[in-house]
Scaffold this active site. Structure first.
Site, mmCIF file in Angstrom:
data_model
loop_
_atom_site.group_PDB
_atom_site.id
_atom_site.type_symbol
_atom_site.label_atom_id
_atom_site.label_comp_id
_atom_site.label_asym_id
_atom_site.label_seq_id
_atom_site.Cartn_x
_atom_site.Cartn_y
_atom_site.Cartn_z
ATOM 1 N N LYS A 1 9.742 11.687 0.486
ATOM 2 C CA LYS A 1 10.093 10.431 -0.170
ATOM 3 C C LYS A 1 10.994 10.675 -1.374
ATOM 4 C CE LYS A 1 5.770 9.560 -0.775
ATOM 5 N NZ LYS A 1 4.438 8.968 -1.061
ATOM 6 N N THR B 1 5.908 -0.632 -9.985
ATOM 7 C CA THR B 1 5.930 0.141 -8.739
ATOM 8 C C THR B 1 4.609 0.867 -8.477
ATOM 9 O OG1 THR B 1 6.847 2.064 -9.894
ATOM 10 C CG2 THR B 1 8.418 0.514 -8.932
ATOM 11 N N GLY C 1 1.386 2.102 -6.997
ATOM 12 C CA GLY C 1 0.787 2.021 -5.675
ATOM 13 C C GLY C 1 1.759 2.044 -4.517
ATOM 14 N N THR C 2 3.038 2.348 -4.758
ATOM 15 C CA THR C 2 3.995 2.327 -3.657
ATOM 16 C C THR C 2 3.692 3.406 -2.611
ATOM 17 O OG1 THR C 2 5.496 3.653 -5.026
ATOM 18 C CG2 THR C 2 5.904 1.286 -4.922
ATOM 19 N N GLY C 3 3.290 4.593 -3.066
ATOM 20 C CA GLY C 3 2.977 5.664 -2.115
ATOM 21 C C GLY C 3 1.767 5.336 -1.263
ATOM 22 N N CYS C 4 0.749 4.770 -1.891
ATOM 23 C CA CYS C 4 -0.444 4.342 -1.145
ATOM 24 C C CYS C 4 -0.087 3.262 -0.137
ATOM 25 C CB CYS C 4 -1.498 3.803 -2.103
ATOM 26 S SG CYS C 4 -2.049 4.945 -3.384
#
Length: 274
Positions: free
Chosen positions: A182, A215, A217-220
């Site tokens: 990412k 932003t 929590g974007t990875g979760c």
């Protein structure tokens, strides 16, 4: 018992930590599952006290409690896909890896929560090694950010070519079926650009860049959306592409709450104006 026991609707399992502020972790994963019309189940690995300003306390769940949660879901309900988030320590990681193998959970999305997007290491070196050796090889896909990909590949990442090399190296060294490096932590025109590699195809995945400070929590959210799509029998690359589109739209409707970094807007149709 096989984890893919048939259910009337798709079921996904999140194995991750609890975020009291509701911006990441279990809370975010369950919202993402629900948006995708997938029944969400959970195994909580740790309890965090956090809000939009940061984390003030973390308490690990007993390993036995983590195992019991996974077994309770798999043995009765079954799961079509699962994702992991914050696993916190070596003991929990080993137990989760054993349960994934015992439950024959095939559609596993590993979000290797080991380093934050800003570069701060979140788990110790023993836990990192255990994650890479015991859990990642069982993953359908692993979704490291820039700094996690650097640790997992042993390569410095400063360019698109570096991201591509890291994805190929992680695939070769660690054995996940696919890798998504990412670009949220990259600079300039690489910010938000992701690299996909599945052993044959090397793809650059881009969407519109959304300018927002909210932003959290974007990875979760991304890993949960991939798992939800896999639970609906979508192929892996399609699951990733649609998940990235979902995150981009959710960022467009991010929530300006608290005094710090707010979360993305998971139920954005409810937030749209006009």
């Amino acid at each position: 018992m096989n984890a893919v026991t048939q259910s009337k609707i798709p079921v996904a399992l999140t194995i991750a930590g609890s975020d009291s502020g509701g911006g990441a972790g279990i809370q975010t994963d369950l919202r993402t599952f629900a948006f995708h019309c997938v029944h969400g189940t959970s195994a909580i690995t740790c309890i965090t006290a956090q809000n939009t300003l940061g984390v003030t306390r973390v308490d690990a769940m007993p390993v036995e409690a983590v195992v019991a949660q996974i077994q309770a879901v798999v043995e009765d309900i079954g799961v079509q896909a699962a994702k992991t988030g914050m696993l916190l320590n070596k003991e929990i990681i080993l137990a989760v890896a054993q349960q994934v193998e015992a439950g024959k959970i095939n559609n596993l999305v590993v979000d290797p929560v080991m380093v934050s997007r800003t570069g701060a290491q979140l788990i110790d070196d023993d836990a990192v090694q255990t994650l890479c050796s015991a859990l990642v090889p069982q993953a359908a896909i692993v979704t490291p950010n820039r700094y996690e990909a650097q640790i997992m590949s042993g390569l410095a990442i400063n360019s698109l070519e570096d991201m591509q090399a890291a994805a190929e190296t992680i695939h070769r060294k660690l054995g996940a079926k696919a890798v998504l490096v990412k670009g949220g932590g990259m600079q300039g025109n690489l910010r938000g650009v992701d690299i996909w590699f599945d052993g044959q195809n090397l793809e650059t995945i881009t969407t519109q860049l959304v300018e927002t400070k909210n932003t959290h929590g974007t990875g979760c959210t991304l890993s949960a959306a991939i798992a939800a799509n896999l639970a609906q029998n979508k192929d892996l690359l399609t699951a990733v592409q649609q998940a990235k589109n979902y995150v981009t739209t959710a960022l467009t409707y991010s929530l300006d709450i608290g005094k710090g970094q707010g979360p993305v807007g998971h139920f954005f149709p409810l937030l749209q104006k006009g």
